[in-house]
Design a protein around this motif. Structure first.
Motif, PDB file in Angstrom:
ATOM      1  N   CYS A   1      11.052   8.564  -0.623  1.00  0.00           N
ATOM      2  CA  CYS A   1      10.615   7.219  -1.449  1.00  0.00           C
ATOM      3  C   CYS A   1      10.949   7.879  -2.982  1.00  0.00           C
ATOM      4  O   CYS A   1      10.902   6.948  -3.698  1.00  0.00           O
ATOM      5  CB  CYS A   1       9.043   7.318  -1.206  1.00  0.00           C
ATOM      6  SG  CYS A   1       8.830   6.474   0.506  1.00  0.00           S
ATOM      7  N   GLY A   2      10.761   9.223  -3.178  1.00  0.00           N
ATOM      8  CA  GLY A   2      10.800   9.714  -4.594  1.00  0.00           C
ATOM      9  C   GLY A   2      10.202  11.106  -4.835  1.00  0.00           C
ATOM     10  O   GLY A   2       9.840  11.571  -3.578  1.00  0.00           O
TER      11      GLY A   2
ATOM     12  N   THR B   1       6.079   8.387  -9.815  1.00  0.00           N
ATOM     13  CA  THR B   1       6.702   7.017 -10.528  1.00  0.00           C
ATOM     14  C   THR B   1       6.087   5.988  -9.468  1.00  0.00           C
ATOM     15  O   THR B   1       5.677   6.155  -8.480  1.00  0.00           O
ATOM     16  CB  THR B   1       8.024   6.684 -10.499  1.00  0.00           C
ATOM     17  OG1 THR B   1       8.645   6.684  -9.032  1.00  0.00           O
ATOM     18  CG2 THR B   1       8.665   8.006 -10.985  1.00  0.00           C
ATOM     19  N   LYS B   2       5.850   4.861 -10.421  1.00  0.00           N
ATOM     20  CA  LYS B   2       5.379   3.542  -9.582  1.00  0.00           C
ATOM     21  C   LYS B   2       6.364   2.935  -8.426  1.00  0.00           C
ATOM     22  O   LYS B   2       5.925   2.761  -7.389  1.00  0.00           O
ATOM     23  CB  LYS B   2       5.026   2.478 -10.418  1.00  0.00           C
ATOM     24  CG  LYS B   2       4.530   1.184  -9.990  1.00  0.00           C
ATOM     25  CD  LYS B   2       2.853   1.373  -9.420  1.00  0.00           C
ATOM     26  CE  LYS B   2       2.315   0.034  -9.045  1.00  0.00           C
ATOM     27  NZ  LYS B   2       2.878  -0.601  -8.170  1.00  0.00           N
ATOM     28  N   ALA B   3       7.450   3.424  -8.777  1.00  0.00           N
ATOM     29  CA  ALA B   3       8.593   2.917  -7.717  1.00  0.00           C
ATOM     30  C   ALA B   3       8.779   3.717  -6.397  1.00  0.00           C
ATOM     31  O   ALA B   3       8.773   3.074  -5.406  1.00  0.00           O
ATOM     32  CB  ALA B   3      10.244   3.047  -8.250  1.00  0.00           C
TER      33      ALA B   3
ATOM     34  N   ASP C   1       5.333   2.305  -4.368  1.00  0.00           N
ATOM     35  CA  ASP C   1       5.873   1.261  -3.791  1.00  0.00           C
ATOM     36  C   ASP C   1       6.673   1.453  -2.486  1.00  0.00           C
ATOM     37  O   ASP C   1       6.536   0.614  -1.438  1.00  0.00           O
ATOM     38  CB  ASP C   1       6.435   0.246  -4.828  1.00  0.00           C
ATOM     39  CG  ASP C   1       5.500  -0.232  -5.840  1.00  0.00           C
ATOM     40  OD1 ASP C   1       4.446  -0.221  -5.771  1.00  0.00           O
ATOM     41  OD2 ASP C   1       6.032  -0.896  -6.850  1.00  0.00           O
ATOM     42  N   ALA C   2       7.569   2.232  -2.818  1.00  0.00           N
ATOM     43  CA  ALA C   2       8.377   2.576  -1.598  1.00  0.00           C
ATOM     44  C   ALA C   2       7.733   3.255  -0.434  1.00  0.00           C
ATOM     45  O   ALA C   2       8.063   2.922   0.674  1.00  0.00           O
ATOM     46  CB  ALA C   2       9.735   3.538  -1.767  1.00  0.00           C
ATOM     47  N   ALA C   3       6.733   3.873  -0.719  1.00  0.00           N
ATOM     48  CA  ALA C   3       5.670   4.503   0.236  1.00  0.00           C
ATOM     49  C   ALA C   3       5.008   3.667   0.927  1.00  0.00           C
ATOM     50  O   ALA C   3       4.779   3.745   2.117  1.00  0.00           O
ATOM     51  CB  ALA C   3       5.009   5.969  -0.143  1.00  0.00           C
ATOM     52  N   LEU C   4       4.473   2.787   0.202  1.00  0.00           N
ATOM     53  CA  LEU C   4       3.759   1.744   0.698  1.00  0.00           C
ATOM     54  C   LEU C   4       4.298   0.885   1.654  1.00  0.00           C
ATOM     55  O   LEU C   4       3.984   0.390   2.540  1.00  0.00           O
ATOM     56  CB  LEU C   4       3.000   0.815  -0.539  1.00  0.00           C
ATOM     57  CG  LEU C   4       2.036   1.417  -1.357  1.00  0.00           C
ATOM     58  CD1 LEU C   4       1.525   0.652  -2.392  1.00  0.00           C
ATOM     59  CD2 LEU C   4       0.719   1.850  -0.549  1.00  0.00           C
TER      60      LEU C   4
ATOM     61  N   ASP D   1      -3.129   4.171  -9.298  1.00  0.00           N
ATOM     62  CA  ASP D   1      -1.872   3.784  -9.827  1.00  0.00           C
ATOM     63  C   ASP D   1      -1.466   4.298 -11.186  1.00  0.00           C
ATOM     64  O   ASP D   1      -0.800   3.686 -11.964  1.00  0.00           O
ATOM     65  CB  ASP D   1      -1.579   2.119  -9.975  1.00  0.00           C
ATOM     66  CG  ASP D   1      -2.724   1.581 -10.910  1.00  0.00           C
ATOM     67  OD1 ASP D   1      -3.497   2.528 -11.379  1.00  0.00           O
ATOM     68  OD2 ASP D   1      -2.743   0.465 -11.055  1.00  0.00           O
ATOM     69  N   GLY D   2      -2.310   5.494 -11.440  1.00  0.00           N
ATOM     70  CA  GLY D   2      -2.127   6.179 -12.761  1.00  0.00           C
ATOM     71  C   GLY D   2      -2.998   5.632 -13.807  1.00  0.00           C
ATOM     72  O   GLY D   2      -2.948   5.994 -15.084  1.00  0.00           O
ATOM     73  N   SER D   3      -3.902   4.566 -13.692  1.00  0.00           N
ATOM     74  CA  SER D   3      -4.434   3.810 -14.744  1.00  0.00           C
ATOM     75  C   SER D   3      -5.840   3.818 -14.473  1.00  0.00           C
ATOM     76  O   SER D   3      -6.365   3.856 -13.256  1.00  0.00           O
ATOM     77  CB  SER D   3      -3.889   2.482 -14.964  1.00  0.00           C
ATOM     78  OG  SER D   3      -4.128   1.933 -13.901  1.00  0.00           O
ATOM     79  N   VAL D   4      -6.684   3.609 -15.295  1.00  0.00           N
ATOM     80  CA  VAL D   4      -8.126   3.258 -15.145  1.00  0.00           C
ATOM     81  C   VAL D   4      -8.273   1.890 -14.957  1.00  0.00           C
ATOM     82  O   VAL D   4      -7.752   1.163 -15.506  1.00  0.00           O
ATOM     83  CB  VAL D   4      -8.924   3.857 -16.375  1.00  0.00           C
ATOM     84  CG1 VAL D   4     -10.458   3.485 -16.195  1.00  0.00           C
ATOM     85  CG2 VAL D   4      -8.993   5.178 -16.498  1.00  0.00           C
ATOM     86  N   ARG D   5      -8.935   1.564 -13.879  1.00  0.00           N
ATOM     87  CA  ARG D   5      -9.107   0.005 -13.696  1.00  0.00           C
ATOM     88  C   ARG D   5     -10.156  -0.550 -14.503  1.00  0.00           C
ATOM     89  O   ARG D   5     -10.948   0.080 -14.749  1.00  0.00           O
ATOM     90  CB  ARG D   5     -10.106  -0.024 -12.101  1.00  0.00           C
ATOM     91  CG  ARG D   5      -9.127   0.633 -10.983  1.00  0.00           C
ATOM     92  CD  ARG D   5      -7.715  -0.296 -10.517  1.00  0.00           C
ATOM     93  NE  ARG D   5      -7.196   0.253  -9.540  1.00  0.00           N
ATOM     94  CZ  ARG D   5      -6.141  -0.203  -8.799  1.00  0.00           C
ATOM     95  NH1 ARG D   5      -5.616  -1.242  -9.578  1.00  0.00           N
ATOM     96  NH2 ARG D   5      -5.585   0.214  -8.078  1.00  0.00           N
ATOM     97  N   THR D   6     -10.083  -1.870 -14.890  1.00  0.00           N
ATOM     98  CA  THR D   6     -10.785  -2.617 -15.739  1.00  0.00           C
ATOM     99  C   THR D   6     -11.930  -3.274 -15.005  1.00  0.00           C
ATOM    100  O   THR D   6     -12.294  -4.172 -15.239  1.00  0.00           O
ATOM    101  CB  THR D   6      -9.796  -3.578 -16.265  1.00  0.00           C
ATOM    102  OG1 THR D   6      -9.464  -4.460 -15.598  1.00  0.00           O
ATOM    103  CG2 THR D   6      -8.754  -3.109 -17.303  1.00  0.00           C
TER     104      THR D   6
END
Length: 291
Positions: free
Chosen positions: A97-98, A124-126, A129-132, A151-156
């Motif tokens: 996947c990466g 990476t996000k790609a 996604d490939a793993a999912l 996903d590397g970000s803080v949820r809002t």
């Protein structure tokens, strides 16, 4: 005289036909103009929608690229893995996947085997996604299921900033009950340690009737300032797939509900940090009545 009358009638009929033809032409021109205007407006709407979608897509791509440049981690939770699977096996399978930076497998202390799930960190996000997309695939003789765990970000998520009086102890709520105690303990220790020195173990109370985690936790810092930084810095931050709710914890947490939010709801704090209320006890009070 009859011929004159006929000629006059003929002229009148001809003029009426001309007027009808003129009215019909005008009506046709009007309808045509309206139709063209509607088509033009529809075209403009489609164009604006396409432009908005393009801007949104570009924004998402830019955000993902920015996260990747900052070295963000894109984590996948994988369940249903073979009890015999090791980190090397997981890396080999998901390597397609990466790039993978880490594989975390929790082991059962009694058997020495894994607990049937793991976390995989991608760069990476790609790759994430490939793993999912491999969810439902067969790995070492078992069908696995995959889910995003970061996903590397803080949820809002909406923050509840109506904090209690400041102490050096922190209360945590909204923990994901699909994860076990060790997974939460490891993730919380890693996340909160950056705010200061943790004192003692993180407390994760159980529901004695069901034998499951109540979805809340307690931890203690050396100073009030460290605890304040943690409460404000970790509120609404996602841990193990769910955004945390944080607050200060005092000697009496009996008004906190394990299922009803910060204040009220079902159940009490079962002892808090003072250790004199039985139940699970708290910091400095042992475990009281056990599970």
């Amino acid at each position: 005289e009859e011929e004159v009358v006929k000629e006059e009638v003929k002229v009148v009929v001809t003029e009426e036909k001309k007027e009808e033809s003129s009215d019909s032409s005008a009506s046709s021109d009007s309808e045509s103009s309206e139709s063209e205007a509607e088509e033009a407006e529809e075209t403009n709407d489609k164009k604006r929608k396409a432009e908005d979608e393009e801007v949104e897509t570009v924004s998402k791509i830019a955000k993902t690229e920015a996260q990747e440049e900052k070295g963000a981690t894109f984590t996948v939770w994988c369940g249903g893995i073979s009890w015999e699977a090791k980190a090397e096996d997981v890396k080999e399978f998901f390597g397609q996947c990466g790039e993978i930076t880490d594989v975390r497998i929790r082991l059962d202390n009694a058997t020495g085997k894994n607990k049937g799930f793991c976390h995989i960190d991608f760069t990476t996000k790609a790759a994430q996604d490939a793993a999912l997309a491999l969810s439902g695939s067969e790995f070492m003789g078992r069908t696995i299921r995959c889910d995003g765990a970061g996903d590397g970000s803080v949820r809002t998520a909406r923050k509840d900033e109506n904090y209690s009086a400041k102490t050096n102890k922190v209360f945590i709520a909204n923990l994901n009950r699909d994860y076990d105690e060790e997974s939460h303990r490891a993730a919380l220790t890693e996340a909160f340690s950056k705010f200061g020195t943790l004192v003692g173990d993180i407390r994760l109370p159980y529901n004695r009737e069901e034998g499951t985690l109540r979805g809340i936790g307690y931890l203690e810092f050396e100073t009030v300032d460290q605890a304040e930084a943690a409460v404000k810095g970790m509120n609404a931050v996602e841990i193990n797939g769910r955004p945390l709710r944080t607050d200060f914890s005092g000697n009496d947490d009996s008004n906190r509900g394990g299922r009803g939010g910060f204040r009220g709801g079902r159940g009490g704090g079962r002892g808090g940090f003072g250790g004199d209320r039985g139940g699970r006890g708290g910091f400095g009070g042992g475990r009281g009545g056990g599970r």
